[in-house]
Motif scaffolding. Structure first.
Motif, PDB file in Angstrom:
ATOM      1  N   ASP A  12       0.855  -1.187   0.000  1.00  0.00           N
ATOM      2  CA  ASP A  12       0.000   0.000   0.000  1.00  0.00           C
ATOM      3  C   ASP A  12       0.885   1.228   0.000  1.00  0.00           C
ATOM      4  O   ASP A  12       2.045   1.182   0.387  1.00  0.00           O
ATOM      5  N   VAL A  13       0.329   2.335  -0.485  1.00  0.00           N
ATOM      6  CA  VAL A  13       1.064   3.588  -0.612  1.00  0.00           C
ATOM      7  C   VAL A  13       0.309   4.661   0.157  1.00  0.00           C
ATOM      8  O   VAL A  13      -0.912   4.758   0.058  1.00  0.00           O
ATOM      9  N   ARG A  14       1.048   5.473   0.901  1.00  0.00           N
ATOM     10  CA  ARG A  14       0.458   6.561   1.680  1.00  0.00           C
ATOM     11  C   ARG A  14       1.096   7.872   1.244  1.00  0.00           C
ATOM     12  O   ARG A  14       2.318   7.959   1.094  1.00  0.00           O
ATOM     13  N   VAL A  15       0.266   8.886   1.016  1.00  0.00           N
ATOM     14  CA  VAL A  15       0.728  10.208   0.607  1.00  0.00           C
ATOM     15  C   VAL A  15       0.354  11.163   1.735  1.00  0.00           C
ATOM     16  O   VAL A  15      -0.798  11.218   2.148  1.00  0.00           O
ATOM     17  N   TYR A  16       1.351  11.933   2.225  1.00  0.00           N
ATOM     18  CA  TYR A  16       1.093  12.799   3.371  1.00  0.00           C
ATOM     19  C   TYR A  16       2.125  13.918   3.438  1.00  0.00           C
ATOM     20  O   TYR A  16       3.188  13.831   2.809  1.00  0.00           O
ATOM     21  N   PRO A  17       1.825  14.982   4.212  1.00  0.00           N
ATOM     22  CA  PRO A  17       2.771  16.084   4.338  1.00  0.00           C
ATOM     23  C   PRO A  17       4.077  15.590   4.965  1.00  0.00           C
ATOM     24  O   PRO A  17       4.055  14.747   5.850  1.00  0.00           O
ATOM     25  N   THR A  18       5.197  16.123   4.502  1.00  0.00           N
ATOM     26  CA  THR A  18       6.485  15.745   5.079  1.00  0.00           C
ATOM     27  C   THR A  18       6.507  16.179   6.539  1.00  0.00           C
ATOM     28  O   THR A  18       6.416  17.375   6.832  1.00  0.00           O
ATOM     29  N   PRO A  19       6.607  15.212   7.467  1.00  0.00           N
ATOM     30  CA  PRO A  19       6.603  15.557   8.892  1.00  0.00           C
ATOM     31  C   PRO A  19       8.010  15.912   9.380  1.00  0.00           C
ATOM     32  O   PRO A  19       8.997  15.679   8.686  1.00  0.00           O
ATOM     33  N   SER A  20       8.070  16.455  10.583  1.00  0.00           N
ATOM     34  CA  SER A  20       9.370  16.758  11.181  1.00  0.00           C
ATOM     35  C   SER A  20       9.961  15.527  11.866  1.00  0.00           C
ATOM     36  O   SER A  20      11.108  15.539  12.290  1.00  0.00           O
ATOM     37  N   ASP A  21       9.173  14.472  11.977  1.00  0.00           N
ATOM     38  CA  ASP A  21       9.655  13.230  12.584  1.00  0.00           C
ATOM     39  C   ASP A  21       9.429  12.078  11.604  1.00  0.00           C
ATOM     40  O   ASP A  21       9.184  12.303  10.435  1.00  0.00           O
ATOM     41  N   SER A  22       9.489  10.859  12.069  1.00  0.00           N
ATOM     42  CA  SER A  22       9.330   9.704  11.169  1.00  0.00           C
ATOM     43  C   SER A  22       7.910   9.145  11.165  1.00  0.00           C
ATOM     44  O   SER A  22       7.688   8.021  10.732  1.00  0.00           O
ATOM     45  N   SER A  23       6.930   9.911  11.642  1.00  0.00           N
ATOM     46  CA  SER A  23       5.551   9.421  11.701  1.00  0.00           C
ATOM     47  C   SER A  23       4.929   9.362  10.312  1.00  0.00           C
ATOM     48  O   SER A  23       5.376  10.015   9.384  1.00  0.00           O
ATOM     49  N   PHE A  24       3.887   8.523  10.191  1.00  0.00           N
ATOM     50  CA  PHE A  24       3.139   8.414   8.936  1.00  0.00           C
ATOM     51  C   PHE A  24       1.703   8.043   9.268  1.00  0.00           C
ATOM     52  O   PHE A  24       1.420   7.520  10.338  1.00  0.00           O
ATOM     53  N   PRO A  25       0.754   8.304   8.359  1.00  0.00           N
ATOM     54  CA  PRO A  25      -0.667   8.040   8.627  1.00  0.00           C
ATOM     55  C   PRO A  25      -0.984   6.553   8.688  1.00  0.00           C
ATOM     56  O   PRO A  25      -0.268   5.719   8.119  1.00  0.00           O
ATOM     57  N   ASP A  26      -2.080   6.229   9.353  1.00  0.00           N
ATOM     58  CA  ASP A  26      -2.543   4.843   9.474  1.00  0.00           C
ATOM     59  C   ASP A  26      -3.324   4.379   8.251  1.00  0.00           C
ATOM     60  O   ASP A  26      -3.553   3.196   8.086  1.00  0.00           O
ATOM     61  N   VAL A  27      -3.745   5.310   7.410  1.00  0.00           N
ATOM     62  CA  VAL A  27      -4.622   5.006   6.283  1.00  0.00           C
ATOM     63  C   VAL A  27      -3.857   5.145   4.970  1.00  0.00           C
ATOM     64  O   VAL A  27      -3.114   6.099   4.769  1.00  0.00           O
ATOM     65  N   SER A  28      -4.055   4.183   4.063  1.00  0.00           N
ATOM     66  CA  SER A  28      -3.370   4.232   2.766  1.00  0.00           C
ATOM     67  C   SER A  28      -4.233   4.927   1.715  1.00  0.00           C
ATOM     68  O   SER A  28      -5.450   4.968   1.817  1.00  0.00           O
ATOM     69  N   ASN A  29      -3.577   5.457   0.694  1.00  0.00           N
ATOM     70  CA  ASN A  29      -4.264   6.077  -0.438  1.00  0.00           C
ATOM     71  C   ASN A  29      -4.410   5.115  -1.608  1.00  0.00           C
ATOM     72  O   ASN A  29      -5.326   5.250  -2.409  1.00  0.00           O
ATOM     73  N   LEU A  30      -3.491   4.156  -1.728  1.00  0.00           N
ATOM     74  CA  LEU A  30      -3.537   3.141  -2.786  1.00  0.00           C
ATOM     75  C   LEU A  30      -3.271   1.779  -2.166  1.00  0.00           C
ATOM     76  O   LEU A  30      -2.351   1.627  -1.366  1.00  0.00           O
ATOM     77  N   ASN A  31      -4.061   0.799  -2.543  1.00  0.00           N
ATOM     78  CA  ASN A  31      -3.812  -0.594  -2.177  1.00  0.00           C
ATOM     79  C   ASN A  31      -3.499  -1.336  -3.467  1.00  0.00           C
ATOM     80  O   ASN A  31      -4.315  -1.374  -4.372  1.00  0.00           O
ATOM     81  N   VAL A  32      -2.300  -1.905  -3.533  1.00  0.00           N
ATOM     82  CA  VAL A  32      -1.779  -2.434  -4.785  1.00  0.00           C
ATOM     83  C   VAL A  32      -1.535  -3.935  -4.673  1.00  0.00           C
ATOM     84  O   VAL A  32      -0.857  -4.377  -3.755  1.00  0.00           O
ATOM     85  N   ASP A  33      -2.090  -4.696  -5.620  1.00  0.00           N
ATOM     86  CA  ASP A  33      -1.798  -6.121  -5.733  1.00  0.00           C
ATOM     87  C   ASP A  33      -0.553  -6.297  -6.588  1.00  0.00           C
ATOM     88  O   ASP A  33      -0.218  -5.445  -7.415  1.00  0.00           O
ATOM     89  N   ALA A  34       0.121  -7.409  -6.421  1.00  0.00           N
ATOM     90  CA  ALA A  34       1.325  -7.706  -7.200  1.00  0.00           C
ATOM     91  C   ALA A  34       1.042  -7.568  -8.691  1.00  0.00           C
ATOM     92  O   ALA A  34       0.004  -8.013  -9.177  1.00  0.00           O
ATOM     93  N   ARG A  35       1.955  -6.918  -9.398  1.00  0.00           N
ATOM     94  CA  ARG A  35       1.912  -6.757 -10.854  1.00  0.00           C
ATOM     95  C   ARG A  35       0.711  -5.947 -11.355  1.00  0.00           C
ATOM     96  O   ARG A  35       0.434  -5.927 -12.548  1.00  0.00           O
ATOM     97  N   ALA A  36       0.003  -5.266 -10.473  1.00  0.00           N
ATOM     98  CA  ALA A  36      -1.158  -4.455 -10.878  1.00  0.00           C
ATOM     99  C   ALA A  36      -0.750  -2.996 -11.043  1.00  0.00           C
ATOM    100  O   ALA A  36       0.260  -2.549 -10.505  1.00  0.00           O
ATOM    101  N   THR A  37      -1.550  -2.254 -11.792  1.00  0.00           N
ATOM    102  CA  THR A  37      -1.406  -0.806 -11.893  1.00  0.00           C
ATOM    103  C   THR A  37      -2.646  -0.184 -11.285  1.00  0.00           C
ATOM    104  O   THR A  37      -3.764  -0.523 -11.679  1.00  0.00           O
ATOM    105  N   VAL A  38      -2.442   0.695 -10.316  1.00  0.00           N
ATOM    106  CA  VAL A  38      -3.558   1.312  -9.594  1.00  0.00           C
ATOM    107  C   VAL A  38      -3.328   2.820  -9.540  1.00  0.00           C
ATOM    108  O   VAL A  38      -2.215   3.269  -9.233  1.00  0.00           O
ATOM    109  N   ALA A  39      -4.367   3.601  -9.833  1.00  0.00           N
ATOM    110  CA  ALA A  39      -4.287   5.061  -9.753  1.00  0.00           C
ATOM    111  C   ALA A  39      -5.378   5.583  -8.831  1.00  0.00           C
ATOM    112  O   ALA A  39      -6.436   4.967  -8.697  1.00  0.00           O
ATOM    113  N   ASN A  40      -5.127   6.730  -8.201  1.00  0.00           N
ATOM    114  CA  ASN A  40      -6.113   7.332  -7.326  1.00  0.00           C
ATOM    115  C   ASN A  40      -5.848   8.835  -7.244  1.00  0.00           C
ATOM    116  O   ASN A  40      -4.694   9.270  -7.220  1.00  0.00           O
TER     117      ASN A  40
END
Length: 73
Positions: A12-40
Protein backbone atom coordinates in the motif's frame (compact mmCIF):
# COMPACT_ATOMS: atom_id res chain seq x y z
CA UNK A 1 -3.03 11.87 -9.10
CA UNK A 2 -0.81 9.02 -7.82
CA UNK A 3 -0.23 5.82 -9.79
CA UNK A 4 1.52 2.67 -8.59
CA UNK A 5 2.73 0.17 -11.18
CA UNK A 6 5.13 -2.75 -11.49
CA UNK A 7 4.78 -3.89 -7.88
CA UNK A 8 6.71 -7.05 -7.04
CA UNK A 9 4.12 -7.96 -4.38
CA UNK A 10 1.08 -6.68 -2.49
CA UNK A 11 1.66 -3.29 -0.87
CA UNK A 12 0.00 0.00 0.00
CA UNK A 13 1.06 3.59 -0.61
CA UNK A 14 0.46 6.56 1.68
CA UNK A 15 0.73 10.21 0.61
CA UNK A 16 1.09 12.80 3.37
CA UNK A 17 2.77 16.08 4.34
CA UNK A 18 6.48 15.75 5.08
CA UNK A 19 6.60 15.56 8.89
CA UNK A 20 9.37 16.76 11.18
CA UNK A 21 9.65 13.23 12.58
CA UNK A 22 9.33 9.70 11.17
CA UNK A 23 5.55 9.42 11.70
CA UNK A 24 3.14 8.41 8.94
CA UNK A 25 -0.67 8.04 8.63
CA UNK A 26 -2.54 4.84 9.47
CA UNK A 27 -4.62 5.01 6.28
CA UNK A 28 -3.37 4.23 2.77
CA UNK A 29 -4.26 6.08 -0.44
CA UNK A 30 -3.54 3.14 -2.79
CA UNK A 31 -3.81 -0.59 -2.18
CA UNK A 32 -1.78 -2.43 -4.78
CA UNK A 33 -1.80 -6.12 -5.73
CA UNK A 34 1.33 -7.71 -7.20
CA UNK A 35 1.91 -6.76 -10.85
CA UNK A 36 -1.16 -4.45 -10.88
CA UNK A 37 -1.41 -0.81 -11.89
CA UNK A 38 -3.56 1.31 -9.59
CA UNK A 39 -4.29 5.06 -9.75
CA UNK A 40 -6.11 7.33 -7.33
CA UNK A 41 -6.79 11.06 -6.98
CA UNK A 42 -5.15 12.13 -3.72
CA UNK A 43 -5.53 15.40 -1.81
CA UNK A 44 -2.78 16.04 0.73
CA UNK A 45 -1.59 18.96 2.80
CA UNK A 46 1.84 20.23 1.89
CA UNK A 47 4.50 19.71 4.53
CA UNK A 48 7.81 21.32 5.39
CA UNK A 49 9.54 23.13 2.52
CA UNK A 50 6.47 22.57 0.29
CA UNK A 51 6.95 18.81 0.08
CA UNK A 52 4.84 15.68 0.44
CA UNK A 53 6.02 12.15 1.16
CA UNK A 54 5.04 8.96 -0.67
CA UNK A 55 5.50 5.91 1.56
CA UNK A 56 5.49 2.38 0.16
CA UNK A 57 4.69 -0.20 2.84
CA UNK A 58 6.43 -3.19 1.32
CA UNK A 59 7.30 -4.54 -2.10
CA UNK A 60 9.25 -2.67 -4.76
CA UNK A 61 6.93 -0.48 -6.81
CA UNK A 62 7.19 2.36 -9.33
CA UNK A 63 5.28 5.48 -8.27
CA UNK A 64 4.11 8.27 -10.56
CA UNK A 65 2.71 11.50 -9.05
CA UNK A 66 1.07 14.34 -11.00
CA UNK A 67 0.34 17.70 -9.41
CA UNK A 68 -2.94 19.10 -10.71
CA UNK A 69 -3.10 22.16 -8.46
CA UNK A 70 -2.97 23.44 -4.93
CA UNK A 71 -5.00 25.51 -2.45
CA UNK A 72 -3.80 28.81 -0.99
CA UNK A 73 -4.99 30.37 2.26
Amino acid sequence: NVTATGSTGDTDVRVYPTPSDSSFPDVSNLNVDARATVANLVTSKVGQNGMVRLRNAGSAVDLIADLAGYYRP
